[in-house]
Design a protein around this motif. Structure first.
Motif, PDB file in Angstrom:
ATOM      1  N   GLU A  64       0.822  -1.203   0.000  1.00 52.09           N
ATOM      2  CA  GLU A  64       0.000   0.000   0.000  1.00 52.09           C
ATOM      3  C   GLU A  64       0.861   1.259   0.000  1.00 52.09           C
ATOM      4  OE1 GLU A  64      -2.536  -0.454   3.361  1.00 52.09           O
ATOM      5  OE2 GLU A  64      -3.886  -1.894   2.359  1.00 52.09           O
ATOM      6  N   GLN A  93       2.076   1.753  -3.503  1.00 53.05           N
ATOM      7  CA  GLN A  93       0.986   2.191  -4.369  1.00 53.05           C
ATOM      8  C   GLN A  93       0.638   3.656  -4.135  1.00 53.05           C
ATOM      9  OE1 GLN A  93      -1.964  -0.821  -3.440  1.00 53.05           O
ATOM     10  NE2 GLN A  93      -1.441  -2.032  -5.274  1.00 53.05           N
ATOM     11  N   LYS A  94       0.755   4.104  -2.895  1.00 50.65           N
ATOM     12  CA  LYS A  94       0.513   5.517  -2.611  1.00 50.65           C
ATOM     13  C   LYS A  94       1.564   6.406  -3.276  1.00 50.65           C
ATOM     14  CE  LYS A  94      -1.956   4.951   1.790  1.00 50.65           C
ATOM     15  NZ  LYS A  94      -1.897   5.156   3.258  1.00 50.65           N
ATOM     16  N   GLY A 150       2.622   5.891  -6.154  1.00 51.59           N
ATOM     17  CA  GLY A 150       2.276   5.939  -7.558  1.00 51.59           C
ATOM     18  C   GLY A 150       2.736   4.729  -8.346  1.00 51.59           C
ATOM     19  N   LEU A 151       3.302   3.729  -7.671  1.00 50.78           N
ATOM     20  CA  LEU A 151       3.749   2.528  -8.353  1.00 50.78           C
ATOM     21  C   LEU A 151       2.573   1.586  -8.595  1.00 50.78           C
ATOM     22  CD1 LEU A 151       6.475   3.687  -7.222  1.00 50.78           C
ATOM     23  CD2 LEU A 151       7.267   1.320  -7.130  1.00 50.78           C
ATOM     24  N   THR A 152       2.585   0.943  -9.732  1.00 48.62           N
ATOM     25  CA  THR A 152       1.536  -0.008 -10.083  1.00 48.62           C
ATOM     26  C   THR A 152       2.021  -1.431  -9.829  1.00 48.62           C
ATOM     27  OG1 THR A 152       2.291  -0.203 -12.374  1.00 48.62           O
ATOM     28  CG2 THR A 152       0.726   1.566 -11.874  1.00 48.62           C
ATOM     29  N   VAL A 153       1.125  -2.390 -10.000  1.00 50.45           N
ATOM     30  CA  VAL A 153       1.501  -3.801  -9.854  1.00 50.45           C
ATOM     31  C   VAL A 153       2.571  -4.164 -10.871  1.00 50.45           C
ATOM     32  CG1 VAL A 153       0.657  -6.171 -10.105  1.00 50.45           C
ATOM     33  CG2 VAL A 153      -0.705  -4.493  -8.847  1.00 50.45           C
ATOM     34  N   ASP A 154       2.477  -3.616 -12.076  1.00 55.88           N
ATOM     35  CA  ASP A 154       3.490  -3.884 -13.103  1.00 55.88           C
ATOM     36  C   ASP A 154       4.856  -3.349 -12.675  1.00 55.88           C
ATOM     37  OD1 ASP A 154       1.697  -5.170 -14.737  1.00 55.88           O
ATOM     38  OD2 ASP A 154       1.190  -3.359 -15.889  1.00 55.88           O
ATOM     39  N   ASP A 155       4.856  -2.184 -12.046  1.00 53.85           N
ATOM     40  CA  ASP A 155       6.128  -1.620 -11.565  1.00 53.85           C
ATOM     41  C   ASP A 155       6.749  -2.526 -10.512  1.00 53.85           C
ATOM     42  OD1 ASP A 155       5.787   0.619 -13.204  1.00 53.85           O
ATOM     43  OD2 ASP A 155       4.625   1.664 -11.661  1.00 53.85           O
ATOM     44  N   LYS A 167      10.352   4.262  -9.464  1.00 57.40           N
ATOM     45  CA  LYS A 167      10.008   3.415 -10.606  1.00 57.40           C
ATOM     46  C   LYS A 167      11.209   3.241 -11.540  1.00 57.40           C
ATOM     47  CE  LYS A 167       6.069   4.318 -12.403  1.00 57.40           C
ATOM     48  NZ  LYS A 167       4.963   4.953 -13.180  1.00 57.40           N
TER      49      LYS A 167
END
Length: 499
Positions: free
Chosen positions: A110, A113-114, A116-121, A159
């Motif tokens: 979490e 993700q906060k 700005g990273l995505t699952v792909d990242d 990222k």
């Protein structure tokens, strides 16, 4: 003996007690949980040492409570199931020590993700999940923000270079920042430099960075200019001298560029070092030669327009050569002379080129004469039409000269109307001297005064050769300047500095 007997008696009272503790719970998976807390302590350091600089602690992979082997396996399965449910592939995490509970892993996911990273990242670098939020992520991100990387851009930074989350602020990050400041990179530019080339944070100071800087200084680059060079093109700090920088320098020197000139060029255009020597630079040089450019002009071309080494040159030259032939009636040989005198022409937009050409054609100058003017003075195609109009109207209304003089000396349009053409014309008019445009304009102020004081007019040579960024080169009189003698190396040096 008395003391020994007392110790034995004490042990005899303690051991059976704890033996019973084990025997009462034969099926417990972790029997150590029943041992009194006073007899089982894990040392993590004193409170004072732990709280002194908590944000600068080295990365740690020890979290949660101490578990037995079975508990660890169960926790790992639960965590992997959680990650798979999010779409994260945990294959690379098998050899990594993970937190003891899924709640800790959820906190990390979490947090990322906060940012700005995505699952792909995360899947691109899943090892970032091995970093503690408190001990790794927050200290590193806090330091990056402190040195100038804005908080909204931290996610993009991670990222691009997720390995930074494993770094120690004191041991790894701070020394690199100190090194950059030592190169005269401005404090406000540190964040910009690291965003362009975040891998710098993973370099060893005594390795590639130091050797590349030392070599550039050895060929004549001013140490005070290293900082601006790094700010403009930080990738040079990651280039190996033996395989990248030195071969490029040696090749350009072989083409006729003196190291002094090359050093000045790199100070202003450090990105030239990033051009691939075998794939781009050498083919571009051969391309220039194949289009009719003289080998003796290559050094001058590169000094005036270093970017030409990295362009998709064959396509640009083919397009411009065809355009010059079709629209300007300039043959391939004439086009080669244009490139020699103003290599920037390969990158000029065609509509920009046509504006001054159309202006000249609109003044009833014949197309073949316009072509001749462009070959003799390619800078015409880069001039602003408004300035050309002012100079032309003064030429016709005040000077009252025939158009043929402009055809013979098209460089007239490249001189400033207010600072050179008008003052010199007024001086000549007051003395009753009538001379060619070449004699009036193509000299320094000092030489012009000498001409006015003499009772003769020097023999004129064929038209001058005008080099963008440099001075006028007269075939008969050498270089026109306040300094009458100047070597070819010094000429290239002055052109490069003027870039």
């Amino acid at each position: 003996m008395v003391a020994r007997r007392k110790v034995l008696n004490l042990l005899s009272t303690l051991i059976p007690h704890h033996a019973n503790a084990f025997s009462r719970h034969p099926h417990d998976h972790n029997p150590f949980t029943k041992i009194p807390k006073t007899l089982f302590r894990v040392y993590y350091g004193t409170q004072s040492s732990a709280s002194k600089l908590p944000e600068y602690e080295m990365p740690s992979v020890t979290w949660g409570v101490i578990q037995g082997r079975k508990e660890k396996l169960v926790s790992r399965v639960i965590i992997f199931d959680y990650l798979k449910g999010l779409g994260i592939i945990p294959d690379e995490l098998h050899d990594l020590e993970l937190p003891s509970t899924v709640d800790v892993m959820r906190e990390r996911v979490e947090f990322l993700q906060k940012l700005g990273l995505t699952v792909d990242d995360i899947n691109n670098y899943p090892l970032m999940l091995g970093c503690s939020v408190r001990k790794n992520m927050i200290p590193v991100l806090g330091y990056l923000e402190k040195i100038g990387i804005a908080r909204p851009k931290l996610g993009g930074f991670v990222k691009n270079y997720p390995q930074v989350l494993h770094a120690s602020v004191i041991v790894e990050l701070a020394p690199v920042v100190k090194f950059l400041r030592g190169l005269d990179v401005e404090k406000d530019d540190i964040g910009y430099v690291l965003q362009k080339y975040p891998e710098l944070l993973g370099f060893k100071l005594e390795g590639t960075m130091s050797t590349s800087v030392a070599y550039l200084v050895s060929i004549g680059v001013n140490p005070r200019d290293i900082g601006p060079m790094v700010t403009q093109y930080p990738y040079l700090l990651g280039m190996r001298v033996g395989t990248v920088i030195k071969p490029m320098i040696d090749y350009l020197v072989d083409l006729g560029l003196p190291k002094k000139v090359l050093a000045r060029m790199l100070e202003k255009r450090a990105y030239v070092l990033g051009y691939d020597l075998e794939e781009t630079v050498k083919p571009n040089v051969e391309c220039l030669i194949s289009f009719g450019v003289g080998r003796d002009c290559l050094a001058s071309i590169i000094a005036q327009y270093p970017q030409i080494l990295g362009l998709p040159l064959k396509a640009k030259l083919s397009t411009q050569q065809y355009f010059f032939s079709l629209k300007l009636k300039v043959d391939p040989e004439g086009f080669a002379r244009v490139v020699e005198n103003m290599p920037q022409v390969v990158s000029l937009h065609q509509h920009v080129i046509m504006k001054p050409v159309e202006f000249l054609l609109g003044r009833t100058i014949l197309a073949q004469d316009v072509a001749s003017m462009v070959v003799k003075c390619p800078q015409l195609v880069a001039l602003r039409v408004e300035l050309m109009k002012n100079s032309y109207y003064f030429f016709k209304s005040e000077m009252g000269r025939p158009l043929q003089e402009l055809v013979e000396f098209p460089e007239y349009f490249t001189y400033s109307l207010e600072s050179r053409i008008k003052p010199r014309y007024q001086r000549l008019k007051s003395k009753g001297i009538r001379c060619s445009l070449n004699w009036m304009l193509n000299c320094s102020d000092q030489r012009f005064e000498e001409r006015l004081q003499g009772h003769y007019i020097e023999t004129e040579s064929v038209g001058p050769r005008f080099c963008m960024g440099g001075k006028l080169e007269l075939p008969g009189n050498g270089l026109v300047s306040d300094e009458e003698e100047e070597s070819d190396d010094e000429l290239l040096y002055r052109r490069t500095v003027s870039l």
